[in-house]
Enzyme design. Structure first.
Site, PDB file in Angstrom:
ATOM      1  CG  HIS A  61      -2.025  -1.045   1.208  1.00 32.97           C
ATOM      2  ND1 HIS A  61      -3.142  -1.084   0.526  1.00 32.97           N
ATOM      3  CD2 HIS A  61      -1.962  -2.357   2.118  1.00 32.97           C
ATOM      4  CE1 HIS A  61      -3.552  -2.359   0.742  1.00 32.97           C
ATOM      5  NE2 HIS A  61      -2.962  -3.381   1.504  1.00 32.97           N
ATOM      6  CG  ASN A 134      -7.485  -4.712   0.587  1.00 32.56           C
ATOM      7  OD1 ASN A 134      -6.902  -3.610   0.827  1.00 32.56           O
ATOM      8  ND2 ASN A 134      -7.388  -6.050   0.459  1.00 32.56           N
TER       9      ASN A 134
END
Length: 517
Positions: A61, A134
Site C-alpha cells: 500500500h 480493501n
C-alpha cells in the site's frame, strides 16, 4: 506571547529553531569564488534536513491518498455493540481515510489493475478505532504464512528487478484459495475509475460485543454513494499515459470543489450458533458471507469533506493498524487478522518510530494515559501527572485499568480464550522460606541488613508495611528481623545504610573518582 515579525510580502523566514534567515539564495563564502564556510549553519541545516526527508515507504500500500471527514450513525445497532461510536442515531465522529494501491511502489500509477486499500481511522470518544480493509470483501490467501510470500510474488524479481508474470501466476497457480480474489481482480471492478467510485470492506470477520457481554460476529461494508464506476484496460492505459496521479487528483479536486464523496456503512451479523452450523469456516478471508443468509444492516454514513494540509505528515505518516480497537469491537479467530494485529504495528514502529501516535493525524482525541515512555521524540502524549512508568503501583493518581471493559471469554473448541489471573498461584512463599531457612545465622544477618538498608529509604510507610507483611508470610522470623532492622535504620541506629545515606556518600565522592569506579 511575542508578536510574529513579518515582511511586507509575507511572514519572516526562519531556521527550524526560529532564528530569522537573512538570505536564502547565497551561501556564505570566502570571497565571491571562494569555498563555502562551515559557519553557514543555515545551509548545513538545509542540506542535512533534506538528506533525511524520506521515511521508508510502506512494504504494501505504498501509493495512496487521504482525506478527513465525519461518520454519522443512521441505524441503531446498540443491541449488538456497546461501542460508543454507535451509541445513538445522529452521533458524529471525526475520521481520516487513506486509499491506496496494494502492490505498486510510491511511483506507481493510480489507475493500474490492483486491489485498493480502504483504511479508516475514527477518532472516537473511547480512543481511536482503525478499520483497515480493501475494496474487495475477500483476499488471496487465508493463512498468514503465505502473505509475505504473496506480496513478494507481486513485486519485482530480485534478479531482474522487473515485475514478473511468471512469479505472480506461479504463486496463484499453487494457491487455489486465491481464485476468488483473482476473479475479482481481473473482472470489471479490477480498476476503479476513482477512489470515490469503489466500495470498501473490512474484509475480515470481526466481533461486536454488547453491554451484556454477548459477542456477535460481524463484517463491515462501505457502499459508495457515487455508484460503482470502473475503467477498462484500454481506458486505464490511456489515462496512465496522461496522468499517473489520476485518483489523487480526482479525490483532492472533488473535496476542494465541495463535492464531498460519501459511503453508506453496513454490517453483516452472525451468531456463534450460526457460525457453528455454517457450511464453511466463517473466519476464512477468501470467502464472503451470502447476503441472502446474512443481510446487510445499515449503520451510518461516511463523508470525506476536508483535504490534508501536509501530505507527508497527514497521509504518508498516517498509521492504520487493525489492532487499534475500542470497547465493543474486537477481533475474531481469522488467522490472517490475528497476524495483522502484530504486523501492522511492527511496520509503523519501523517506518515512523516508537512514538508514531504522537503525530497529530494518529493522535487520539481523548486523553492518553499509559506506562509507555521514552523512545525517539517521546513524551508528547504524556498526561503530565508525573506518575511512574511501571505497573502495578500504588501511587495515588496513577492510571488504573477498569475491569468493566473486559471482553467476554471465547469458547474455541476444547479451550477457552480469556485473561487468566497469573497472580493466583497458591504458593508464592514456600520456596522463599526454604531458601531463608537454608541460610546460616551470619547469612541471615547480612540478608536482613541489606534489605533494611534498602527498605529504610522508602518514603511511603504503606509500601514498607506491605513488603514487611510479605516477609511475615514467608517466615515469621524473617518478617520480625527485617521489621526490627528497618526500624533501626529509620531511627538512625544500627549498621544498615538508608537510601538517603547511600546517596549522601555517593555525592561526597569526587566526580573523577566516581567515574573511575
Amino acid at each position: 506571547m511575542a508578536t510574529e515579525p513579518t515582511k511586507k510580502d509575507g511572514p519572516l523566514l526562519t531556521t527550524a529553531d526560529g532564528a530569522p534567515i537573512p538570505d536564502q539564495e547565497n551561501a556564505l563564502t570566502a570571497g565571491p569564488r571562494g569555498p563555502v564556510l562551515m559557519q553557514d549553519v543555515v545551509l548545513q541545516e538545509q542540506i542535512q534536513r533534506f538528506n533525511r526527508e524520506r521515511v521508508p515507504e510502506r512494504a504494501v500500500h505504498a501509493k495512496g491518498s487521504g482525506a478527513y471527514g465525519t461518520f454519522t450513525v443512521t441505524g441503531d445497532i446498540t443491541e449488538y455493540t456497546r461501542a460508543s461510536i454507535f451509541s445513538e442515531v445522529g452521533k458524529e465522529t471525526e475520521c481520516v481515510a487513506r486509499f491506496s494501491t496494494v502492490a505498486g511502489e510510491r511511483g506507481a500509477a493510480d489507475a493500474e489493475r490492483d486491489p485498493r486499500g480502504f483504511s479508516l481511522k475514527f477518532y472516537t470518544d473511547e480512543g481511536n478505532w482503525d478499520l483497515v480493509g480493501n475494496n474487495t470483501p475477500v483476499f488471496f490467501v487465508r493463512d498468514p504464512y503465505k502473505f509475505q510470500m504473496f506480496i513478494h510474488s507481486q513485486k519485482r524479481h530480485p534478479h531482474t528487478n522487473l515485475r514478473d508474470a511468471d512469479m505472480q501466476w506461479d504463486f496463484w497457480s499453487l494457491c487455489p484459495e486465491s481464485l476468488h480474489q483473482v476473479t475479482w481482480l481481473f473482472g470489471d471492478r479490477g480498476i476503479p475509475k476513482t477512489y470515490r467510485h469503489m466500495n470498501g470492506y473490512g474484509s475480515h470477520t470481526f466481533s461486536l460485543i454488547n453491554k451484556d457481554g454477548v459477542r456477535t460476529w460481524c463484517k463491515f461494508h462501505f457502499k459508495t454513494d457515487q455508484g460503482i464506476e470502473c475503467l477498462t484496460n484500454e481506458e486505464a492505459t490511456e489515462l496512465i499515459g496522461q496522468d499517473r496521479e489520476s485518483h489523487q487528483r480526482d479525490l483532492w479536486q472533488a473535496i476542494d470543489n465541495g463535492d464531498f464523496p460519501s459511503w453508506t456503512m453496513y454490517v453483516q451479523l452472525m451468531t456463534q450458533d450460526e457460525a457453528d452450523a455454517f457450511e464453511w469456516n466463517p473466519f476464512d478471508l477468501t470467502k464472503v458471507w451470502p447476503h441472502a443468509d446474512f443481510p446487510l444492516v445499515e449503520v451510518g454514513k461516511l463523508e470525506l469533506n476536508r483535504n490534508p494540509q501536509n501530505y507527508f505528515h497527514e497521509v504518508e505518516q498516517a498509521a492504520f493498524n487493525p489492532n487499534v480497537m475500542i470497547p465493543g469491537v474486537g477481533p475474531s479467530p481469522d488467522k490472517m487478522l490475528q497476524a495483522r494485529l502484530m504486523s501492522y504495528q511492527d511496520a509503523h514502529l519501523y517506518r515512523i518510530g516508537a512514538n508514531y501516535r504522537d503525530l497529530k493525524v494518529n493522535r487520539p482525541h481523548v486523553p492518553v494515559r499509559n506506562y509507555m515512555r521514552d523512545g525517539q521524540f517521546g513524551g508528547q502524549l504524556d498526561d503530565g501527572t508525573g506518575h511512574p512508568n511501571y505497573y502495578p503501583n500504588s501511587v495515588p493518581g496513577a492510571p488504573r485499568p477498569d475491569p468493566s471493559y473486559a471482553e467476554p471469554a471465547w469458547a474455541l473448541g476444547d479451550v477457552t480464550v480469556d485473561r487468566y489471573n497469573s497472580r493466583l498461584d497458591p504458593d508464592d512463599f514456600s520456596q522463599a522460606a526454604d531458601l531463608y531457612n537454608l541460610m546460616s545465622e551470619d547469612e541471615k544477618g547480612r540478608l536482613v541488613e541489606s534489605l533494611a538498608g534498602s527498605l529504610g529509604g522508602c518514603q511511603r510507610q504503606e509500601v514498607v508495611d506491605r513488603q514487611l507483611a510479605l516477609f511475615d508470610r514467608v517466615d515469621p522470623d524473617y518478617g520480625r528481623r527485617v521489621r526490627e532492622a528497618v526500624s533501626k535504620v529509620r531511627s538512625g541506629g544500627g549498621d544498615g545504610q538508608s537510601v538517603d545515606a547511600a546517596m549522601a556518600v555517593r555525592d561526597a565522592v569526587p566526580e573523577g573518582e566516581a567515574q573511575r569506579d
